[in-house]
Design a protein around this motif. Structure first.
Motif, PDB file in Angstrom:
ATOM      1  N   ASN A 114     -38.837  24.512 -47.229  1.00  0.00           N
ATOM      2  CA  ASN A 114     -37.682  23.647 -46.983  1.00  0.00           C
ATOM      3  C   ASN A 114     -37.509  23.495 -45.482  1.00  0.00           C
ATOM      4  O   ASN A 114     -37.286  24.477 -44.780  1.00  0.00           O
ATOM      5  N   LEU A 115     -37.662  22.271 -45.036  1.00  0.00           N
ATOM      6  CA  LEU A 115     -37.566  22.033 -43.602  1.00  0.00           C
ATOM      7  C   LEU A 115     -36.189  21.503 -43.246  1.00  0.00           C
ATOM      8  O   LEU A 115     -35.609  20.709 -43.994  1.00  0.00           O
ATOM      9  N   PRO A 116     -35.665  21.935 -42.102  1.00  0.00           N
ATOM     10  CA  PRO A 116     -34.395  21.355 -41.644  1.00  0.00           C
ATOM     11  C   PRO A 116     -34.570  19.868 -41.322  1.00  0.00           C
ATOM     12  O   PRO A 116     -35.657  19.448 -40.925  1.00  0.00           O
ATOM     13  N   ASP A 117     -33.527  19.077 -41.524  1.00  0.00           N
ATOM     14  CA  ASP A 117     -33.610  17.627 -41.324  1.00  0.00           C
ATOM     15  C   ASP A 117     -33.979  17.234 -39.902  1.00  0.00           C
ATOM     16  O   ASP A 117     -34.588  16.187 -39.667  1.00  0.00           O
ATOM     17  N   GLU A 118     -33.558  18.081 -38.920  1.00  0.00           N
ATOM     18  CA  GLU A 118     -33.809  17.716 -37.518  1.00  0.00           C
ATOM     19  C   GLU A 118     -35.304  17.681 -37.196  1.00  0.00           C
ATOM     20  O   GLU A 118     -35.727  17.066 -36.230  1.00  0.00           O
ATOM     21  N   THR A 120     -38.642  16.320 -37.356  1.00  0.00           N
ATOM     22  CA  THR A 120     -39.134  15.021 -37.829  1.00  0.00           C
ATOM     23  C   THR A 120     -40.648  14.891 -37.799  1.00  0.00           C
ATOM     24  O   THR A 120     -41.217  14.064 -38.480  1.00  0.00           O
TER      25      THR A 120
END
Lengths: 122, 275
Positions: A114-118, A120
């Protein structure tokens, strides 16, 4: 019969006498210039990409020929040439054993995190 | 000859050299010894053609500013006279396609036939060494247009010089046969190298006005450069001092007529045709 068949090669037309007689008819591949692979960098910061190949007598001429053949329309700012014989390739016949095994190893792709949204550029 | 006439003729000398050499080189298109060199020569031909266009555009501008009486004295070609009599202005195409041989001011060197690769390389080599030093100087011209054309052309010429120098060395210092062919071509073309440094009336007037280049200053540079390459190519500099001349005054070898016949046919037969 063979002697009546005169094979016209590229560049022979009309230039035969001046170019030293009917040499075109006993054309042999051994006398040809070696083949070179050409890599071009289209702009600073990018990789050199393979664009094609050409014939040349030596590296210097290969670079110049590459300049004339492959950069006429502003395609590049840097040229690499490598004589084709120095490129070693994998054997297409072994493709099954070489590449197939990676097919069902989905866990090798880092898609389970699960990657943080920030973030990119992953 | 007043200054504006000299400047027009001077610009035409440069334009004609570029056009005729470019045309000669373009004759190799589709006949090159290998695909790669065919493309290399065609690129070079287009460089020369581009330079010729710039010079012709500049010459046409100068011409169109002249008073009618002066205009009438510039060219003998009837096709151009007709246009001038009708009061029409001229453009780059008119100057390239409607002038006759005696109105052309190119040096004899550039109109010499391609013959074989050796002759072609030697002709280009003489011209490229000259152009390299010439355009360097012309960048300082008081005529801003000439200076700009020189600056753009110098980059192209630097590559042309690299190309022709390399072939001089490669074939001169190659096999016994290639060496002999290069030496023969060099000996035969040598007599056409002197005219590059001859000063026509227009050359003298423009050099004095700071618009043109005093080619005498280029001669030692040309000699030194040519000597260096010949030495590396193991070729012998021809000893003969007698030089051909006449091109700058409109006296050409028979070859120019054939070039113009091919070059100008379409525009002469179908005036103003476009495609």
């Amino acid at each position: 019969m063979n002697q009546f068949i005169n094979k016209n090669l590229y560049g022979d037309y009309g230039d035969k006498e001046q170019a030293g007689g009917a040499e075109g008819s006993n054309h042999n591949a051994a006398a040809e210039w070696p083949l070179w692979e050409v890599f071009i960098r289209s702009k600073a910061g990018l990789d050199h990409k393979h664009v094609g190949s050409l014939h040349a007598a030596d590296a210097e001429m290969a670079i110049e020929n590459a300049r004339d053949v492959y950069t006429r329309r502003l395609e590049g700012i840097s040229i690499w040439v490598v004589e084709s014989k120095y490129i070693h390739a994998s054997d297409p016949a072994t493709a099954d054993s070489m590449y197939e095994p990676a097919n069902d190893k989905v866990y090798r792709h880092p898609t389970f995190y699960n990657l943080p949204d920030e973030l990119t550029h992953m | 000859m007043n200054e504006s006439t000299s400047q027009l003729i001077y610009t035409l000398q440069l334009a004609d050299n570029a056009l005729i050499l470019g045309h000669r080189i373009s004759e190799w298109c589709g006949h090159g010894p290998v695909l790669e060199q065919d493309i290399a020569l065609t690129n070079t031909a287009l460089d020369h053609l581009g330079q010729a266009r710039s010079f012709y555009q500049h010459a046409a501008e100068q011409f169109n500013l002249m008073p009618v009486e002066v205009k009438k004295q510039q060219f003998v070609s009837p096709a151009l006279q007709q246009k001038i009599d009708k009061g029409e202005s001229l453009d780059e195409d008119d100057l390239a396609y409607l002038r006759d041989g005696w109105d052309f001011r190119n040096v004899l060197l550039v109109e010499q036939p391609n013959k074989d690769w050796a002759y072609t390389v030697v002709r280009s080599f003489f011209a490229d060494v000259f152009n390299f030093y010439f355009y360097k100087e012309l960048q300082k011209s008081k005529d801003a247009a000439l200076a700009a054309i020189a600056e753009k052309s110098l980059k192209e010429v630097t590559y042309h010089l690299r190309w022709s120098s390399e072939w001089m060395i490669r074939l001169g210092d190659g096999t016994e046969e290639s060496h002999e062919r290069m030496q023969t071509a060099l000996n035969e073309r040598w007599a056409y190298s002197g005219e590059l440094f001859e000063m026509s009336a227009a050359d003298k007037a423009m050099a004095e006005a700071g618009i043109g280049v005093d080619v005498a200053t280029i001669k030692p540079l040309w000699d030194a450069h040519v000597d260096g390459i010949l030495q590396e190519a193991t070729l012998e500099k021809p000893a003969n001092k007698w030089m051909q001349s006449g091109g700058k005054d409109g006296r050409h070898s028979e070859h120019l007529g054939y070039i113009l016949a091919e070059l100008q046919f379409m525009q002469r037969a179908y005036p103003n045709m476009e495609w």
